[in-house]
Design a protein around this motif. Structure first.
Motif, short mmCIF file in Angstrom:
data_model
loop_
_atom_site.label_atom_id
_atom_site.label_comp_id
_atom_site.label_asym_id
_atom_site.label_seq_id
_atom_site.Cartn_x
_atom_site.Cartn_y
_atom_site.Cartn_z
N LEU A 40 -4.14 6.25 5.97
CA LEU A 40 -4.11 5.33 7.10
C LEU A 40 -5.52 4.84 7.40
N SER A 41 -5.59 3.62 7.95
CA SER A 41 -6.88 3.09 8.36
C SER A 41 -7.37 3.86 9.58
N ALA A 42 -8.66 3.73 9.85
CA ALA A 42 -9.23 4.41 11.02
C ALA A 42 -8.61 3.88 12.31
N GLN B 7 -5.13 5.46 12.73
CA GLN B 7 -5.23 6.85 13.15
C GLN B 7 -5.61 6.94 14.63
N GLU C 144 -1.21 -1.85 13.75
CA GLU C 144 -2.07 -1.23 12.74
C GLU C 144 -1.28 -0.64 11.58
N ASN D 64 0.81 -1.21 0.00
CA ASN D 64 0.00 0.00 0.00
C ASN D 64 0.85 1.27 0.00
#
Length: 753
Positions: A625-627, A630, A661, A515
């Protein structure tokens, strides 16, 4: 019991499967009759055979079972079931049958019945889940190792898999959930193989350094000769230590890790202590991976004068003369000499004759650009060398430099101006071949003079750098500290690089993150390159190490089929992986408490604030970034601002969450990589169980205790000290945070660590 429920229960017992069933003669109060007895769970059903008596149902709770004192003529073996308000006597024909019934009735209880129902409910749930496509069976490789893959076998060895079954109590009468949890721990094959390669490289570096200093003897001023000899003597001692270390490790045939009881053995100094790979998670659910190891430190060299930071601060040495920077600048100077040689070769072999005037202008421009580039790089190096002008002057005084540095630079500036003017004249004479022919020879001689002056300047800087290091180590004590720092730093770098290489292999095994985002290197010294195994039948990783002190390249061979499936960027030979690290420190034992009292929290606070900055810098390179990532970063920032020290366990929880994460590789470490590391890993396992299985805090704490009692981390203790026990004393237990305390019976005092 409700009267209408009794009939339903009797019907279910009469038509369904029961645990035991028999015919007997029974007595209850003033009645006696032949009856058929059935037991299921904790329910006893008595159905009369010879008389018209309503069926009797007994709930087996708070009852006692005794042998009967009297006997019946047809049923000689009897036993008594005593309830609170009444007694039931049962007479059987067979003695063994009586014993079987007595055991069954005595052990029947509500808890037993509930456990049986839970098992039935779990089987029903597992069957329905499998029908929906989730398979809970263990995966096996061709070699028959449960839960492993061929790539894991390529870089890991001696796996140990332990499965746990947790029964999670539910509310509102819902049957308990049965969670099957698996954890596997293995040793890294790189743990010994990679340090062996590092020691070979360190031996080469040390030999080259000794040769450099010995070859400087003829150019060394008399007043600096003692410093040169002392540095050579101490470097030879380092070389002897490295030679003994290599002889031991190259013939080592023990386990693929360094035991904690060996952490003070010098021969094991470049090997990380207790390096293990661990994966864990509920079967069929999300798995997590973590590396565990002892602290990357040169423990065998002791800490009488402190560790690396304290030793470096005690040494009054300019940064330009520290080992890695000295090597980088020296390498750059030799690269500049190669550039000068390439320009000289081009001038000698490509200078056109009188009939090729059109090529002359282009060649002069190219040579002038090369000369300017070389001179600019020399000025950059000269600016970074402390006291270089004074050292060149000393070399001139003994006839090993053509002039002072200032005069050489001024002369170089004048020659460049003259050369530029002559090249401009050549450009204007392109239309006059007769005049151009004579002038080009003059320009060629000027070009040769410029290159000779550049070579002389470069040689002066190389010798001045060597002299500057000797003069910075004029005191014998400083020389000893300097050489000790080199050896200690090399050992620590070997340990850290081995952990990083294992982390890269672990990340490859789980699938490389595609990613985006570059891996920023905090220490630019380490580069990791993936290469294809030359053999298609290779079954183990065989790393290679090369490079110089300022840049080390670790090549990790991968199985051919695995390598071919990698993205093109990772297969590119020119592609290097730079490892981005975020190092966190959290003292949890009594030594940390004493340190807080007398030394303060400034050091740990600074470390964790730097770690947060590093993690945020890495996160900024990955977008979006994913929730969850974050949230973890935001919470971690709040925790660090509030209290980045003083055993703040929220710091550990959110640092681990943020690393997970962000698709990072988690490494948990303590001094031995065994006791406090085990508490940290099991705490992370509890956090995973809370997320994946919806446990509350109390249930998660019980799971953590169970893992500490019966999990894989006690196997690590057994492999290290031959006892499956954590090394904690009752005194230490008072200082550990509650979440880091092992359960009773799992720790002992006075164990070898």
């Amino acid at each position: 019991m409700e009267e209408d429920n009794a009939g339903d229960i009797f019907k279910s017992l009469s038509g369904g499967k029961v645990d035991v069933e028999t015919e007997a003669f029974v007595k209850l109060c003033d009645r006696s009759f032949n009856a058929r007895l059935r037991v299921r769970g904790n329910i006893l059903c008595v159905q009369a055979i010879s008389e018209a008596v309503e069926p009797l149902i007994f709930i087996l709770v708070k009852h006692q079972v005794l042998k009967a004192e009297d006997n019946h003529p047809d049923f000689p073996h009897g036993f008594v079931i005593q309830f609170k308000n009444e007694t039931l006597t049962v007479y059987l024909k067979d003695k063994e049958e009586r014993e079987r019934w007595m055991v069954k009735v005595a052990t029947a209880s509500h808890d037993m019945a509930q456990a049986e129902l839970d098992e039935i409910a779990h089987r029903l749930f597992a069957a329905s889940t499998a029908e929906n496509g989730v398979d809970h069976k263990e995966e096996k490789t061709a070699e028959g190792k449960p839960g492993s893959s061929s790539f894991e076998d390529f870089f890991l060895t001696n796996p140990c898999t332990i499965q746990h079954k947790f029964s999670i109590t539910q509310k509102a009468g819902v049957p308990a959930r049965l969670i099957t949890y698996s954890e596997t721990i293995a040793e890294s094959k790189l743990s010994i193989a990679l340090p062996v390669e590092f020691v070979k490289l360190y031996k080469q570096w040390t030999t080259e350094m000794i040769q450099q200093i010995e070859s400087f003897e003829r150019r060394c001023p008399a007043q600096d000769e003692s410093s040169r000899q002392e540095l050579c003597r101490l470097l030879r001692e380092n070389s002897e230590t490295l030679e003994q270390t290599w002889e031991f490790l190259s013939t080592y045939s023990g386990p693929s890790f360094r035991k904690s009881i060996e952490k003070r053995r010098v021969a094991f100094a470049p090997v990380p202590t207790n390096l293990h790979y661990q994966r864990f998670g509920p079967i069929g659910g999300e798995e997590r991976h973590v590396l565990t190891a002892g602290v990357a430190a040169a423990l065998p060299l002791r800490f009488q004068s402190g560790g690396l930071p304290k030793l470096r601060s005690s040494l009054s040495l300019h940064p330009a003369y520290t080992d890695a920077i000295f090597s980088a600048k020296r390498s750059e100077l030799f690269e500049i000499k190669k550039m000068i040689g390439a320009l000289s070769y081009k001038l000698e072999n490509e200078w056109p004759n009188d009939k090729e005037c059109d090529r002359l202008d282009k060649l002069c421009v190219d040579l002038q650009a090369g000369v300017k580039q070389v001179y600019a790089r020399l000025r950059d190096v000269e600016t970074g060398l402390a006291g270089v002008e004074r050292h060149v002057d000393s070399l001139m005084d003994i006839g090993h430099a053509p002039d002072t540095l200032r005069n050489q630079l001024d002369n170089m500036d004048a020659m460049l101006v003259s050369l530029q003017t002559k090249i401009a004249v050549i450009d204007s004479l392109m239309e006059s071949p007769s005049e151009l022919s004579s002038f080009s020879l003059n320009t060629r001689e000027s070009m040769i003079g410029v290159l000779d002056a550049l070579l002389s300047l470069c040689t002066s800087l190389i010798d001045a750098q060597q002299l500057g290091r000797l003069r910075s180590l004029a005191r014998s004590a400083d020389t000893a500290v300097y050489v000790h720092i080199i050896l200690r730093a090399d050992f620590v770098f070997s340990q850290a690089s081995t952990i990083a290489a294992t982390a890269v292999m672990s990340r490859l095994q789980r699938g490389w993150p595609m990613n985006g985002g570059a891996w920023r290197s905090i220490s630019s010294r380490l580069l990791i390159r993936l290469v294809r195994c030359p053999s298609s039948v290779s079954r183990t990783v065989t790393p290679l190490v090369a490079g110089s002190r300022h840049c080390v390249i670790v090549s990790l061979p991968l199985p051919q089929d695995f390598f071919d499936a990698l993205p093109p960027a990772l297969r590119d030979p020119a592609h290097y992986i730079r490892v981005c690290t975020s190092f966190w420190s959290l003292g949890v034992n009594h030594e940390a408490t004493i340190g807080y009292q007398f030394g303060g929290v400034a050091a740990e606070t600074a470390i964790n604030q730097t770690a947060l900055s590093d993690l945020q810098s890495y996160a900024s390179s990955r977008s979006p970034l994913s929730a969850a990532a974050q949230e973890a970063l935001a919470e971690l920032q709040v925790v660090v601002r509030a209290d980045p020290s003083r055993k703040n366990m929220l710091l550990y929880e959110w640092a681990m969450a943020a690393g997970t994460e962000l698709d990072g590789e988690l490494v948990v470490s303590c001094k031995s990589g065994k006791d406090r590391t085990a508490m940290g890993v099991t705490l992370e396992q509890g956090r995973l169980m809370r997320q994946a299985s919806g446990l509350n805090a109390t249930q998660a704490a019980e799971v953590v205790d169970a893992l500490r009692k019966n999990g894989a981390r006690r196997e690590v203790c057994r492999k290290n000290i031959d006892k499956a026990a954590y090394s904690f004393s009752a005194f230490q237990m008072h200082f550990l945070p509650k979440s880091f305390r092992p359960p009773s019976g799992t720790f002992a005092h006075g164990l070898s660590t």
